[in-house]
Design an enzyme around this catalytic site. Structure first.
Site, PDB file in Angstrom:
ATOM      1  N   CYS A 110      -3.747 -73.512  58.473  1.00  0.00           N
ATOM      2  CA  CYS A 110      -2.606 -73.423  59.385  1.00  0.00           C
ATOM      3  C   CYS A 110      -1.976 -74.801  59.367  1.00  0.00           C
ATOM      4  CB  CYS A 110      -3.056 -73.050  60.796  1.00  0.00           C
ATOM      5  SG  CYS A 110      -1.713 -73.201  61.990  1.00  0.00           S
TER       6      CYS A 110
ATOM      7  N   SER B 267      -3.538 -74.916  64.428  1.00  0.00           N
ATOM      8  CA  SER B 267      -4.926 -74.591  64.093  1.00  0.00           C
ATOM      9  C   SER B 267      -5.179 -73.088  64.226  1.00  0.00           C
ATOM     10  CB  SER B 267      -5.882 -75.376  64.985  1.00  0.00           C
ATOM     11  OG  SER B 267      -5.590 -75.110  66.342  1.00  0.00           O
ATOM     12  N   CYS B 268      -4.194 -72.256  63.835  1.00  0.00           N
ATOM     13  CA  CYS B 268      -4.393 -70.807  63.854  1.00  0.00           C
ATOM     14  C   CYS B 268      -5.620 -70.473  63.004  1.00  0.00           C
ATOM     15  CB  CYS B 268      -3.173 -70.082  63.288  1.00  0.00           C
ATOM     16  SG  CYS B 268      -1.683 -70.338  64.266  1.00  0.00           S
TER      17      CYS B 268
END
Lengths: 115, 215
Positions: B115, B119-120
């Protein structure tokens, strides 16, 4: 630009869908990601803007435009996200890896231009 | 699901041995207390969400991968719709209402997830991401020079194998379905789950029989 006029998809039951209900792009369509710099946090990374890619997948179901939603401006209108594939050699001039290496990213409809 | 082997301390209490809170910790505490005070968040909601996240670990994702390796029909359902397969067959809830696309590694394609914007991460199936996944060097380099990043993880991908990097930017989360290593033909589903690591499900390493430890 030779984009085809919008086609009317008729369901076997005779139901005609409204404009905006159906995806604008389909897998295989070449697209360009817009070069725009609106104020705020837009979830199209800078490195993708202006790059050319191919629509790989329509993400179902439709979703709200999270960028508009983030500013409280979405009145519930929805659109499609697409998985768009871009060659890493297109993305990075002088890319050292294999020419078939690819990046795939989800992009909301309003950021895609037909080419 | 694994049982908890630790207690949850009251989130409001800090032990005397800990260093003084820093700027963002103080801000987090202030915002949290304000939200509770204004009755926008109930006092139990935050600790409940911590419990939700603590209940998600890479062991969960490993079970999903192992099932996909032994059950071709499940594998097909998982690849068709990662979320519904995890929900209906493992009871894994997607509390953040994300979708899950499972990316299958093959002899011709090696998937890697990142990501770049934040911070996916597939938290419903893997729990919290490792620190390096959230750090800028990984986020920038995974899309710019994925082969160099993989090499640093000890993963050499032949030139004729396509590297496919998925940058997670919106509402879809990704989980890599690694290749089942050779030499595991006689493993049970449980034994297979034990060799699947978090990093393999991010795509930075392969599953191999030598590296069994998951941090």
């Amino acid at each position: 630009m030779t984009s085809a006029p919008p086609t009317t998809t008729k369901h076997p039951t005779g139901i005609v869908k409204a404009l905006g209900e159906e995806p604008v792009f389909k897998p295989g369509d070449p697209v360009r990601i817009s070069i725009r710099y609106p104020v705020g946090h837009y979830r199209v990374p800078m490195y993708m803007r202006g790059k050319r890619g191919i629509v790989e997948l329509i993400l179902e179901p439709m979703a709200v435009n999270n960028e508009e939603e983030g500013f409280g401006r979405n009145a519930g209108s929805k659109g499609y996200y697409y998985r768009v594939g871009v060659s890493l050699t297109e993305l990075w001039p002088g890319y050292a890896g294999s020419p078939q290496d690819r990046l795939v990213i989800e992009v909301f409809e309003c950021w895609l231009e037909r080419i | 699901m694994e049982t908890h082997d630790h207690d949850h301390p009251d989130v409001h209490q800090k032990s005397a041995a800990e260093p003084a809170p820093r700027y963002y910790e103080i801000m987090e505490t202030a915002v949290r207390e304000l939200l509770v005070e204004k009755k926008l968040v109930g006092p139990g909601e935050i600790s409940r969400q911590i419990e939700v996240l603590d209940s998600r670990t890479p062991a969960l994702g490993a079970k999903v991968v192992a099932r996909a390796w032994v059950d071709p029909e499940f594998r097909a359902r998982l690849l068709a719709n990662g979320r519904t397969a995890c929900e209906s067959e493992f009871g894994i809830s997607f509390y953040d209402d994300t979708k899950l696309i499972v990316l299958e590694n093959t002899d011709k394609i090696h998937n890697l997830i990142v990501c770049t914007l934040c911070s996916c991460y597939p938290r419903p199936v893997l729990g919290l991401p490792p620190d390096w996944y959230k750090a800028k060097p990984y986020r920038a380099r995974a899309v710019r020079e994925p082969r160099a990043v993989l090499a640093e993880f000890g993963t050499d991908i032949p030139e004729d194998v396509e590297i496919r990097v998925s940058d997670s930017t919106a509402m879809v989360r990704y989980l890599v379905l690694p290749q089942r290593p050779v030499g595991t033909e006689n493993f049970t589903e449980e034994q297979l789950a034990e060799i699947v690591t978090r990093d393999a499900m991010i795509g930075v390493v392969r599953v191999n029989l030598e590296n069994r430890s998951t941090p």
